[in-house]
Scaffold this motif. Structure first.
Motif, PDB file in Angstrom:
ATOM      1  N   TYR A  11      -4.839   0.681   1.217  1.00 37.29           N
ATOM      2  CA  TYR A  11      -3.869   0.205   2.604  1.00 37.29           C
ATOM      3  C   TYR A  11      -2.628  -0.250   2.363  1.00 37.29           C
ATOM      4  CZ  TYR A  11      -8.717   1.832   4.516  1.00 37.29           C
ATOM      5  OH  TYR A  11      -9.661   2.582   4.704  1.00 37.29           O
ATOM      6  N   PHE A  31      -4.634  -6.115  10.276  1.00 33.01           N
ATOM      7  CA  PHE A  31      -5.792  -5.823  10.544  1.00 33.01           C
ATOM      8  C   PHE A  31      -6.129  -7.340  10.149  1.00 33.01           C
ATOM      9  CE2 PHE A  31      -6.020  -2.324   7.258  1.00 33.01           C
ATOM     10  CZ  PHE A  31      -5.660  -1.196   8.506  1.00 33.01           C
ATOM     11  N   THR A  55     -11.204  -4.483  -1.901  1.00 31.88           N
ATOM     12  CA  THR A  55     -10.393  -6.186  -0.481  1.00 31.88           C
ATOM     13  C   THR A  55     -11.037  -5.247   0.330  1.00 31.88           C
ATOM     14  OG1 THR A  55      -8.942  -6.364  -2.643  1.00 31.88           O
ATOM     15  CG2 THR A  55      -9.303  -7.139  -0.015  1.00 31.88           C
ATOM     16  N   ILE A  56     -10.769  -4.589   1.393  1.00 31.02           N
ATOM     17  CA  ILE A  56     -11.421  -4.089   2.262  1.00 31.02           C
ATOM     18  C   ILE A  56     -12.426  -3.494   3.220  1.00 31.02           C
ATOM     19  CG2 ILE A  56     -11.139  -2.000   4.427  1.00 31.02           C
ATOM     20  CD1 ILE A  56      -8.417  -3.486   3.910  1.00 31.02           C
ATOM     21  N   LEU A  81      -7.400   1.498  10.681  1.00 30.00           N
ATOM     22  CA  LEU A  81      -8.788   1.194   9.767  1.00 30.00           C
ATOM     23  C   LEU A  81     -10.014   1.479  10.752  1.00 30.00           C
ATOM     24  CD1 LEU A  81     -10.456  -0.251   7.528  1.00 30.00           C
ATOM     25  CD2 LEU A  81     -10.778  -2.682   8.400  1.00 30.00           C
ATOM     26  N   SER A 119      -0.312  -3.842   7.026  1.00 32.02           N
ATOM     27  CA  SER A 119      -1.285  -2.784   7.952  1.00 32.02           C
ATOM     28  C   SER A 119      -2.535  -3.433   7.327  1.00 32.02           C
ATOM     29  CB  SER A 119      -1.918  -1.017   7.298  1.00 32.02           C
ATOM     30  OG  SER A 119      -0.918  -0.534   7.244  1.00 32.02           O
ATOM     31  N   TRP A 120      -2.379  -4.083   5.939  1.00 30.12           N
ATOM     32  CA  TRP A 120      -3.795  -5.650   5.585  1.00 30.12           C
ATOM     33  C   TRP A 120      -2.993  -6.672   6.640  1.00 30.12           C
ATOM     34  CZ3 TRP A 120      -8.138  -6.775   4.126  1.00 30.12           C
ATOM     35  CH2 TRP A 120      -8.181  -8.275   3.420  1.00 30.12           C
ATOM     36  N   ILE A 134      -3.027  -2.590  -0.910  1.00 29.41           N
ATOM     37  CA  ILE A 134      -4.275  -3.654  -0.981  1.00 29.41           C
ATOM     38  C   ILE A 134      -5.446  -1.862  -0.872  1.00 29.41           C
ATOM     39  CG2 ILE A 134      -5.754  -4.616   0.461  1.00 29.41           C
ATOM     40  CD1 ILE A 134      -3.823  -6.430  -0.171  1.00 29.41           C
ATOM     41  N   PHE A 151      -0.132  -3.061   2.211  1.00 27.84           N
ATOM     42  CA  PHE A 151      -0.387  -4.668   2.832  1.00 27.84           C
ATOM     43  C   PHE A 151       0.804  -5.209   4.016  1.00 27.84           C
ATOM     44  CE2 PHE A 151       1.900  -8.993   2.784  1.00 27.84           C
ATOM     45  CZ  PHE A 151       0.603  -9.582   2.326  1.00 27.84           C
ATOM     46  N   ASN A 182      -5.631  -5.787  -5.373  1.00 26.02           N
ATOM     47  CA  ASN A 182      -4.157  -5.332  -4.976  1.00 26.02           C
ATOM     48  C   ASN A 182      -3.512  -5.273  -6.297  1.00 26.02           C
ATOM     49  OD1 ASN A 182      -2.585  -7.352  -5.263  1.00 26.02           O
ATOM     50  ND2 ASN A 182      -3.507  -8.968  -3.858  1.00 26.02           N
ATOM     51  N   TYR A 217     -14.124 -13.930   3.313  1.00 19.99           N
ATOM     52  CA  TYR A 217     -13.830 -12.952   2.277  1.00 19.99           C
ATOM     53  C   TYR A 217     -14.742 -12.766   1.335  1.00 19.99           C
ATOM     54  CZ  TYR A 217     -11.736 -10.134  -1.634  1.00 19.99           C
ATOM     55  OH  TYR A 217     -11.181  -9.512  -2.477  1.00 19.99           O
TER      56      TYR A 217
END
Length: 207
Positions: free
Chosen positions: A47, A55, A11-12, A37, A51-52, A7, A49, A117, A80
């Motif tokens: 990061y 989050f 995106t974050i 994060l 981890s995403w 990611i 996926f 991504n 988002y």
């Protein structure tokens, strides 16, 4: 599909630094920091996926406590885009969706998601007028998050009375059954305004 699912930073930024700015309480920030994060420090270029997914679960749990995870994740998907529209890339992508309209916006789902991504693949099947199935290869354990993005994106693209139903989710890929009605010109004009105006008219979000 890429060997390592990533990611990207933008995106974050769109979700956690833009859309959720001022909404993350200290406890939530601490949980995110422990998961990898730190929203108060410079973001990494990418990061993992997994981890995403972690989050997103933390954010849904903290922001929508008491609500089923699927509903909270859907709302995050919509939010988002409120953040995405505040980025240079987001403004360009959302402006293009408004020009393309709902059908062509769905047809370029791969390109739209690949802006954030390195792994998304999609396949669109037309079932009838404004009725489609959209298969996506990887949505992780939260298919409703992607459903929220799709729902919001279609609204930006000029659709109304939108239905996005995840089906056949296998823990990775998911097929979404999607239908809508074309919005009136006035609805599209209202929906293409700034975030504050759009919130007054009803949340508008996007791919």
């Amino acid at each position: 599909m890429a060997d390592e699912l990533l990611i990207f930073e933008q995106t974050i930024e769109a979700l956690f630094l833009r859309a959720l700015a001022g909404r993350l309480k200290p406890d939530c920030k601490a949980r995110l920091r422990q998961a990898g994060l730190d929203v108060d420090q410079k973001l990494k270029p990418a990061y993992s996926f997994q981890s995403w997914m972690t989050f997103l679960r933390i954010a849904a749990d903290e922001l929508y406590a008491g609500m089923p995870l699927e509903e909270g994740a859907f709302k995050l998907g919509e939010l988002y885009i409120e953040g995405f529209r505040e980025t240079m890339l987001g403004r360009a992508v959302l402006s293009l969706l408004r020009v393309l309209g709902p059908r062509r916006a769905l047809a370029r789902a791969t390109q739209s998601f690949r802006a954030g991504n390195n792994y998304t693949e999609s396949r669109l099947t037309e079932l009838g007028p404004a009725q489609f199935e959209l298969w996506m290869n990887e949505v992780g354990s939260l298919p409703s998050f992607t459903a929220g993005i799709i729902h919001a994106g279609l609204r930006v693209a000029g659709a109304q009375n939108i239905r996005v139903e995840p089906t056949g989710h296998d823990g990775h890929g998911c097929t979404y059954r999607i239908s809508w009605k074309e919005a009136s010109v006035s609805s599209v004009v209202v929906g293409s305004g700034d975030s504050k105006a759009s919130k007054r008219a009803g949340s508008i979000n996007s791919l």
